[in-house]
Write an enzyme that holds these catalytic residues in place. Structure first.
Site, PDB file in Angstrom:
ATOM      1  N   ASP A  67     -45.108 -27.412  -9.351  1.00  0.00           N
ATOM      2  CA  ASP A  67     -45.854 -28.178  -8.356  1.00  0.00           C
ATOM      3  C   ASP A  67     -45.801 -29.672  -8.641  1.00  0.00           C
ATOM      4  O   ASP A  67     -45.331 -30.103  -9.692  1.00  0.00           O
ATOM      5  CB  ASP A  67     -47.310 -27.691  -8.309  1.00  0.00           C
ATOM      6  CG  ASP A  67     -47.934 -27.546  -9.692  1.00  0.00           C
ATOM      7  OD1 ASP A  67     -47.367 -28.087 -10.663  1.00  0.00           O
ATOM      8  OD2 ASP A  67     -48.972 -26.895  -9.807  1.00  0.00           O
ATOM      9  N   ASN A 136     -60.335 -21.937 -11.663  1.00  0.00           N
ATOM     10  CA  ASN A 136     -60.666 -21.066 -10.527  1.00  0.00           C
ATOM     11  C   ASN A 136     -59.601 -19.993 -10.289  1.00  0.00           C
ATOM     12  O   ASN A 136     -59.581 -19.352  -9.251  1.00  0.00           O
ATOM     13  CB  ASN A 136     -60.884 -21.902  -9.261  1.00  0.00           C
ATOM     14  CG  ASN A 136     -59.639 -22.684  -8.857  1.00  0.00           C
ATOM     15  OD1 ASN A 136     -58.574 -22.509  -9.449  1.00  0.00           O
ATOM     16  ND2 ASN A 136     -59.764 -23.531  -7.865  1.00  0.00           N
ATOM     17  N   HIS A 138     -56.314 -20.575 -10.081  1.00  0.00           N
ATOM     18  CA  HIS A 138     -55.098 -20.972  -9.359  1.00  0.00           C
ATOM     19  C   HIS A 138     -53.881 -20.900 -10.277  1.00  0.00           C
ATOM     20  O   HIS A 138     -53.970 -21.066 -11.485  1.00  0.00           O
ATOM     21  CB  HIS A 138     -55.230 -22.338  -8.665  1.00  0.00           C
ATOM     22  CG  HIS A 138     -55.253 -23.541  -9.546  1.00  0.00           C
ATOM     23  ND1 HIS A 138     -56.133 -24.583  -9.360  1.00  0.00           N
ATOM     24  CD2 HIS A 138     -54.483 -23.898 -10.590  1.00  0.00           C
ATOM     25  CE1 HIS A 138     -55.902 -25.518 -10.261  1.00  0.00           C
ATOM     26  NE2 HIS A 138     -54.911 -25.126 -11.022  1.00  0.00           N
ATOM     27  N   GLU A 143     -54.431 -22.402  -4.464  1.00  0.00           N
ATOM     28  CA  GLU A 143     -55.876 -22.373  -4.611  1.00  0.00           C
ATOM     29  C   GLU A 143     -56.459 -21.102  -3.987  1.00  0.00           C
ATOM     30  O   GLU A 143     -55.878 -20.536  -3.055  1.00  0.00           O
ATOM     31  CB  GLU A 143     -56.478 -23.593  -3.904  1.00  0.00           C
ATOM     32  CG  GLU A 143     -56.048 -24.935  -4.509  1.00  0.00           C
ATOM     33  CD  GLU A 143     -56.826 -25.297  -5.764  1.00  0.00           C
ATOM     34  OE1 GLU A 143     -57.095 -24.394  -6.585  1.00  0.00           O
ATOM     35  OE2 GLU A 143     -57.138 -26.480  -5.929  1.00  0.00           O
TER      36      GLU A 143
HETATM   37  C1  GLP Z   1     -53.056 -27.863 -12.815  1.00  0.00           C
HETATM   38  C2  GLP Z   1     -51.667 -27.295 -12.547  1.00  0.00           C
HETATM   39  C3  GLP Z   1     -51.571 -25.837 -12.944  1.00  0.00           C
HETATM   40  C4  GLP Z   1     -52.180 -25.635 -14.304  1.00  0.00           C
HETATM   41  C5  GLP Z   1     -53.650 -25.949 -14.239  1.00  0.00           C
HETATM   42  C6  GLP Z   1     -54.367 -25.762 -15.551  1.00  0.00           C
HETATM   43  O1  GLP Z   1     -53.869 -27.890 -11.702  1.00  0.00           O
HETATM   44  N1  GLP Z   1     -51.259 -27.441 -11.203  1.00  0.00           N
HETATM   45  O2  GLP Z   1     -50.211 -25.428 -12.900  1.00  0.00           O
HETATM   46  O3  GLP Z   1     -51.980 -24.330 -14.747  1.00  0.00           O
HETATM   47  O4  GLP Z   1     -53.822 -27.281 -13.818  1.00  0.00           O
HETATM   48  O5  GLP Z   1     -54.279 -26.936 -16.308  1.00  0.00           O
HETATM   49  P1  GLP Z   1     -54.697 -27.043 -17.818  1.00  0.00           P
HETATM   50  O6  GLP Z   1     -53.635 -26.351 -18.571  1.00  0.00           O
HETATM   51  O7  GLP Z   1     -54.712 -28.525 -18.090  1.00  0.00           O
HETATM   52  O8  GLP Z   1     -56.016 -26.429 -17.940  1.00  0.00           O
END
Ligand code: GLP
Length: 241
Positions: A67, A136, A138, A143
């Site tokens: 993404d 959440n 995702h 989402e």
């Molecule tokens: C972001 C990314 C996700 C990732 C998530 C968790 O929103 N788009 O791909 O898995 O955050 O991030 P973190 O690893 O910093 O908790």
């Protein structure tokens, strides 16, 4: 779903790096799907070290990132384009031509998403998809909602995600409100999926994922319908301390 329980973040990172290294040895021209966020940083660090020590080679590897914020300039230090180069691609022997990241500057996001799907297809599909998980549930930026989209698309971020990701920005208002993300179907087409989770904030999402129920309220639960998924989680993410 296979579950690898780890005591802490470092163990989780080592386990995930081991699976990726094995994939690279098995298929040197493999296609990797890659996430951003703080969780994979340890994995990237280990892979960089292994590459520097000539234990693994990225010259034939292709990557597709999950993404990117939209809109955002590639030069913005908060863009996933910048993040991936800064933390990973600039330190390994990958060919920049083989690095694919959704373009947060694309004039027409829909065309950008369609081209991305095409590129993944033409590469032969993703062999190994590494995933993080949002608080959440995702995956990528898919989402929770009533209907999840299958293909790569533009999505409005939830306030929960904007708040969670604001730690990387000066102000919450600076977090882009939208993003481009691989869809649920794009992710599910990967031949193998490894999902990593660390920390107490992920415990609820991980609990739901492990319950086996599939619900759009927690997009990660769709992984229960894939036949080759490994969850690597530390004790905190498993709610064990
Ligand atoms: C972001 C990314 C996700 C990732 C998530 C968790 O929103 N788009 O791909 O898995 O955050 O991030 P973190 O690893 O910093 O908790």
């Amino acid at each position: 779903m296979n579950l690898i329980k780890c005591n802490n973040y470092d163990e989780m990172s080592a386990q995930a790096a081991k699976i990726i290294a094995a994939q690279l040895m098995k298929k040197p021209n493999c296609v990797l799907g890659l996430p951003t966020g703080s969780t994979p940083l340890g994995v990237y660090g280990i892979l960089v070290q292994m590459n520097k020590n000539d234990k693994i080679d990225f010259t034939k590897v292709k990557t597709f990132n999950l993404d990117e914020y939209y809109p955002i300039s590639k030069k913005n230090t908060q863009s996933y384009h910048f993040f991936m180069h800064d933390n990973f691609f600039n330190h390994i022997n990958i060919d920049e031509q083989n690095v694919n990241i959704l373009n947060g500057e694309a004039e027409n996001p829909q065309i950008e998403c369609e081209l991305y799907e095409e590129k993944i297809k033409n590469s032969g599909g993703i062999d190994l998809q590494l995933l993080g998980i949002g608080q959440n549930g995702h995956i990528g930026f898919n989402e929770p909602g009533k209907a999840l989209k299958s293909k790569t698309h533009l999505i409005e971020l939830t306030q929960n995600t904007i708040n969670a990701n604001s730690r990387f920005f000066e102000k919450t208002e600076d977090v882009p409100k939208k993003s481009l993300t691989m869809g649920i179907g794009t992710i599910m087409k990967a031949k193998e999926i490894v999902i990593i989770a660390s920390g107490r904030e992920k415990a609820n999402a991980v609990y739901e994922l492990l319950s086996g129920e599939i619900t759009t309220a927690n997009p990660s639960t769709i992984l229960n319908a894939h036949n080759n998924v490994t969850l690597i989680a530390d004790a905190a993410a498993l709610g064990e301390n």
